[in-house]
Design a protein around this motif. Structure first.
Motif, PDB file in Angstrom:
ATOM      1  N   GLY A  68      18.973  -6.212 -17.352  1.00 47.16           N
ATOM      2  CA  GLY A  68      17.957  -6.652 -18.293  1.00 47.16           C
ATOM      3  C   GLY A  68      16.576  -6.142 -17.938  1.00 47.16           C
ATOM      4  O   GLY A  68      15.720  -5.958 -18.810  1.00 47.16           O
ATOM      5  N   ILE A  69      16.331  -5.902 -16.648  1.00 49.54           N
ATOM      6  CA  ILE A  69      15.049  -5.335 -16.221  1.00 49.54           C
ATOM      7  C   ILE A  69      14.917  -3.908 -16.720  1.00 49.54           C
ATOM      8  O   ILE A  69      13.845  -3.484 -17.183  1.00 49.54           O
ATOM      9  N   ILE A  70      16.010  -3.155 -16.662  1.00 51.96           N
ATOM     10  CA  ILE A  70      15.978  -1.785 -17.177  1.00 51.96           C
ATOM     11  C   ILE A  70      15.833  -1.787 -18.688  1.00 51.96           C
ATOM     12  O   ILE A  70      15.051  -1.017 -19.260  1.00 51.96           O
ATOM     13  N   ASN A  71      16.562  -2.675 -19.375  1.00 51.19           N
ATOM     14  CA  ASN A  71      16.427  -2.758 -20.831  1.00 51.19           C
ATOM     15  C   ASN A  71      14.992  -3.078 -21.240  1.00 51.19           C
ATOM     16  O   ASN A  71      14.516  -2.618 -22.281  1.00 51.19           O
ATOM     17  N   ALA A  72      14.307  -3.887 -20.423  1.00 49.55           N
ATOM     18  CA  ALA A  72      12.924  -4.268 -20.721  1.00 49.55           C
ATOM     19  C   ALA A  72      11.924  -3.222 -20.243  1.00 49.55           C
ATOM     20  O   ALA A  72      10.711  -3.413 -20.417  1.00 49.55           O
ATOM     21  N   ASP A  73      12.416  -2.139 -19.635  1.00 51.12           N
ATOM     22  CA  ASP A  73      11.550  -1.092 -19.082  1.00 51.12           C
ATOM     23  C   ASP A  73      10.555  -1.708 -18.095  1.00 51.12           C
ATOM     24  O   ASP A  73       9.358  -1.400 -18.111  1.00 51.12           O
ATOM     25  N   ALA A  74      11.068  -2.565 -17.223  1.00 51.66           N
ATOM     26  CA  ALA A  74      10.213  -3.356 -16.344  1.00 51.66           C
ATOM     27  C   ALA A  74      10.508  -3.120 -14.867  1.00 51.66           C
ATOM     28  O   ALA A  74      10.185  -3.961 -14.024  1.00 51.66           O
ATOM     29  N   ALA A  75      11.097  -1.975 -14.510  1.00 50.31           N
ATOM     30  CA  ALA A  75      11.420  -1.709 -13.108  1.00 50.31           C
ATOM     31  C   ALA A  75      10.164  -1.677 -12.248  1.00 50.31           C
ATOM     32  O   ALA A  75      10.159  -2.170 -11.114  1.00 50.31           O
ATOM     33  N   ASP A  76       9.082  -1.090 -12.753  1.00 54.49           N
ATOM     34  CA  ASP A  76       7.842  -1.050 -11.977  1.00 54.49           C
ATOM     35  C   ASP A  76       7.313  -2.461 -11.712  1.00 54.49           C
ATOM     36  O   ASP A  76       6.776  -2.742 -10.633  1.00 54.49           O
ATOM     37  N   LEU A  77       7.468  -3.349 -12.701  1.00 56.30           N
ATOM     38  CA  LEU A  77       7.032  -4.731 -12.506  1.00 56.30           C
ATOM     39  C   LEU A  77       7.886  -5.423 -11.452  1.00 56.30           C
ATOM     40  O   LEU A  77       7.367  -6.196 -10.637  1.00 56.30           O
ATOM     41  N   LEU A  78       9.186  -5.159 -11.456  1.00 58.81           N
ATOM     42  CA  LEU A  78      10.069  -5.757 -10.451  1.00 58.81           C
ATOM     43  C   LEU A  78       9.648  -5.323  -9.055  1.00 58.81           C
ATOM     44  O   LEU A  78       9.538  -6.153  -8.135  1.00 58.81           O
ATOM     45  N   THR A  79       9.401  -4.028  -8.893  1.00 56.71           N
ATOM     46  CA  THR A  79       8.993  -3.522  -7.578  1.00 56.71           C
ATOM     47  C   THR A  79       7.654  -4.119  -7.158  1.00 56.71           C
ATOM     48  O   THR A  79       7.461  -4.505  -5.992  1.00 56.71           O
ATOM     49  N   GLU A  80       6.728  -4.216  -8.100  1.00 53.22           N
ATOM     50  CA  GLU A  80       5.420  -4.797  -7.785  1.00 53.22           C
ATOM     51  C   GLU A  80       5.556  -6.259  -7.374  1.00 53.22           C
ATOM     52  O   GLU A  80       4.900  -6.714  -6.414  1.00 53.22           O
ATOM     53  N   PHE A  81       6.391  -7.003  -8.061  1.00 53.34           N
ATOM     54  CA  PHE A  81       6.588  -8.419  -7.714  1.00 53.34           C
ATOM     55  C   PHE A  81       7.212  -8.546  -6.329  1.00 53.34           C
ATOM     56  O   PHE A  81       6.807  -9.391  -5.516  1.00 53.34           O
ATOM     57  N   ALA A  82       8.193  -7.703  -6.031  1.00 52.67           N
ATOM     58  CA  ALA A  82       8.813  -7.734  -4.706  1.00 52.67           C
ATOM     59  C   ALA A  82       7.782  -7.423  -3.623  1.00 52.67           C
ATOM     60  O   ALA A  82       7.744  -8.079  -2.572  1.00 52.67           O
ATOM     61  N   GLU A  83       6.952  -6.441  -3.874  1.00 46.99           N
ATOM     62  CA  GLU A  83       5.941  -6.069  -2.879  1.00 46.99           C
ATOM     63  C   GLU A  83       4.889  -7.161  -2.697  1.00 46.99           C
ATOM     64  O   GLU A  83       4.425  -7.411  -1.574  1.00 46.99           O
ATOM     65  N   LEU A  84       4.485  -7.808  -3.784  1.00 48.39           N
ATOM     66  CA  LEU A  84       3.508  -8.899  -3.694  1.00 48.39           C
ATOM     67  C   LEU A  84       4.030 -10.058  -2.846  1.00 48.39           C
ATOM     68  O   LEU A  84       3.305 -10.635  -2.031  1.00 48.39           O
ATOM     69  N   THR A  85       5.288 -10.398  -3.043  1.00 45.81           N
ATOM     70  CA  THR A  85       5.865 -11.555  -2.353  1.00 45.81           C
ATOM     71  C   THR A  85       6.548 -11.182  -1.051  1.00 45.81           C
ATOM     72  O   THR A  85       6.823 -12.066  -0.226  1.00 45.81           O
ATOM     73  N   GLY A  86       6.870  -9.874  -0.875  1.00 46.87           N
ATOM     74  CA  GLY A  86       7.598  -9.443   0.312  1.00 46.87           C
ATOM     75  C   GLY A  86       9.065  -9.797   0.286  1.00 46.87           C
ATOM     76  O   GLY A  86       9.734  -9.771   1.326  1.00 46.87           O
TER      77      GLY A  86
END
Length: 591
Positions: A213-231
């Motif tokens: 669903g992340i790929i369908n939403a074209d939101a991979a960059d957001l996923l990576t950014e969220f992971a990096e923000l929270t670690g």
């Protein structure tokens, strides 16, 4: 207003909705639609060799680029039924494609007219919407609604069935003022996001499970950014592979029964909190649910309300488009990080990376016939980070997911839930039609390759070059491995003595001859040190001839690939890596 046939109005709608190409086969009952495409222009056409192949081409086209919607067209009767597998495949993986079929005249549908079948009823269970349009004046609005339905909520396919007389009837329609209908996507509230983030922050060893669903939403960059923000480390699902690059320090590996990494399974079993975003909790990912859920708190974010709690009840559920949810997660996480409210996850992330460096499977084998693990090692060395892989099912796909590397979204294009044999060739052609420039490498076992091998002629005719790696053990390898539990090896051997090709030593079909007969190029490899040169030669042949090129690697007949029924009980059949020298193309060796 302009007066035109209903078919012409439909083609105008396709153009207004952004459709540039369709895949299909003409026939008597759909010829008025083809006449409209020819008259109006603007929608290119790729002529498939099988209507199921056209549906998979449409799937590949959709999956390749954000916003794409593949269109497949066929005549009445068997053309529609042939496309059911493609509709099922698209529906299962939340892929929007539009299937257009011809139909007998309205007044003859119920009279057993030639090739008249209630395709809307047949397609209903595997589409978001399937209908036969009985009034010509409704045709443009049916197409308008089809695009809205495909794009709204959980994406998926639609079938529109057009009786031949409906297509030919003249109607009033003004294409100049046509506008697409807005798509609906549910969005999480800030309160929901804050509650979920608070639950994550309470955990000691949290993970993010990143779904398709992340790929369908074209939101991979957001996923990576969220992971990096929270670690917080990330476990992609098979459909979410590429949401975070394989070499990213927070990519913790894939978990599952088959298409998984040893370190991914070990990390998930160590976690005490899992937040799934845009995923289904598919059984090949979770395995035994008691093992998967024991001692862990779960948050589930998904665009489809009925997915929340379908497999197991999460501790907290949010119905939201993955991109909208991630944007809010980032907003709140930034605020909390600035205020010092987020825990330091560096020790947990390093523990995950330690497993990633050490829990490896061996790939460096020099055996002849070739062991499949060596093929994937050579693929990792030969193909760069911008390569798109296309595959569907079988031991080849499972081993590919265990050993290959993916660095970008939509660079692992896989039929995840349905897994129809034969999918790979037409899907790869659809991907190439959507993306003329990126390196595309398809991966098949010999049986998947044989199922729809005729579609290679489409690649030759329309100059759609890609490289197809066929790992040939002349077996239904996955089924043979499954038959071990029944103590049999029954009706799964594809080997026979080919009287026209004795040099393949009883491996049956001469794939090189068939591929070349279809207008493409092929190279056969029998030794591991010839794999890399074959890939280089294949690239030159693609550049020179602009056709698909097949590299067939003759494998040992029997290889059992690691799998099991429980994340804590995966059976390893081959030697494990004792050092990175045993797995020289692993992420650990490359970073």
């Amino acid at each position: 207003m302009a007066r035109m046939t209903a078919a012409e109005a439909a083609v105008h709608v396709l153009r207004k909705e952004g459709v540039e190409v369709a895949f299909g086969l003409p026939g008597a009952a759909i010829n008025p639609f083809y006449a409209a495409m020819r008259e109006i222009g603007g929608v290119d056409h790729v002529l498939a060799r099988h209507v199921e192949g056209a549906s998979h081409m449409a799937e590949g086209y959709t999956r390749a680029q954000p916003g794409n919607i593949g269109v497949c067209i066929g005549t009445s009767g068997p053309a529609g039924t042939d496309m059911i597998t493609g509709l099922y495949s698209a529906s299962a993986d939340s892929i929007p494609i539009l299937c257009i079929t011809g139909q007998a005249p309205v007044g003859k549908r119920h009279k057993e007219d030639f090739q008249a079948v209630d395709i809307a009823a047949i397609a209903g269970p595997v589409t978001k919407w399937a209908t036969t349009v009985l009034e010509a004046a409704q045709v443009p609005r049916a197409f308008q609604q089809a695009f809205q339905v495909m794009r709204s909520g959980r994406p998926g396919p639609v079938l529109l069935d057009l009786p031949i007389d409906v297509q030919m009837t003249e109607i009033e329609f003004d294409p100049d003022t046509y506008e697409p209908l807005p798509a609906y996507r549910p969005t999480a509230s800030r309160a929901q996001i804050e509650k979920a983030l608070a639950m994550l922050d309470e955990a000691e060893r949290p993970l993010l499970v990143a779904g398709g669903g992340i790929i369908n939403a074209d939101a991979a960059d957001l996923l990576t950014e969220f992971a990096e923000l929270t670690g917080v480390p990330v476990i992609p699902t098979l459909m979410g592979w590429g949401t975070i690059p394989d070499d990213h320090p927070l990519m913790a590996g894939m978990a599952g029964l088959q298409t998984s990494h040893r370190y991914g399974n070990a990390t998930l079993l160590e976690a005490d909190f899992v937040m799934g975003i845009g995923n289904r909790w598919a059984n090949r990912h979770t395995g035994n649910l008691e093992t998967y859920t024991a001692g862990r708190t779960f948050v589930h974010v998904d665009i489809e309300p009925t997915q929340i709690g379908r497999i197991f009840g999460p501790d907290y559920g949010i119905v939201s488009d993955a991109g909208a949810a991630l944007a809010l997660f980032i907003e709140v996480a930034r605020e909390w990080k600035a205020a010092g409210r987020l825990k330091d996850r560096s020790a947990w992330a390093e523990a995950c990376q330690a497993r990633k460096r050490t829990l490896l499977r061996k790939t460096h084998f020099d055996d002849v016939p070739v062991k499949p693990q060596r093929v994937f090692e050579e693929m990792n060395k030969a193909f760069g980070k911008n390569t798109r892989y296309v595959s569907t099912i079988g031991l080849s796909q499972i081993a590919g997911a265990q050993f290959l590397h993916v660095y970008k979204p939509r660079h692992w294009i896989n039929c995840g839930q349905a897994g129809p044999l034969g999918w790979t060739i037409p899907a790869a052609l659809g991907v190439r039609r959507a993306d003329p420039d990126t390196d595309i490498v398809a991966l098949s076992g010999d049986y998947d390759f044989q199922f729809m091998i005729e579609e290679l002629a489409v690649g030759a005719q329309f100059h759609l070059p890609y490289l197809h790696v066929v790992v040939n053990n002349s077996y239904l390898g996955l089924i043979r491995q499954a038959q071990r539990g029944f103590d049999m090896d029954y009706q799964v051997q594809l080997a026979f003595e080919n009287i026209n090709c004795p040099e393949i030593n009883g491996y049956g079909v001469d794939h090189v001859a068939v591929v070349e007969g279809l207008g493409c190029k092929a190279i056969r490899v029998t030794e591991p040190d010839r794999i890399a040169p074959a890939f280089a030669e294949a690239r030159e042949l693609m550049r020179e001839h602009r056709v698909p090129v097949v590299v067939e690697v003759i494998l040992e007949r029997v290889t059992n690939i690691a799998m099991g029924t429980d994340l804590a009980g995966i059976k390893e059949f081959e030697a494990l890596a004792e050092s990175v020298a045993d797995a020289p193309s692993s992420i650990a060796a490359l970073t």
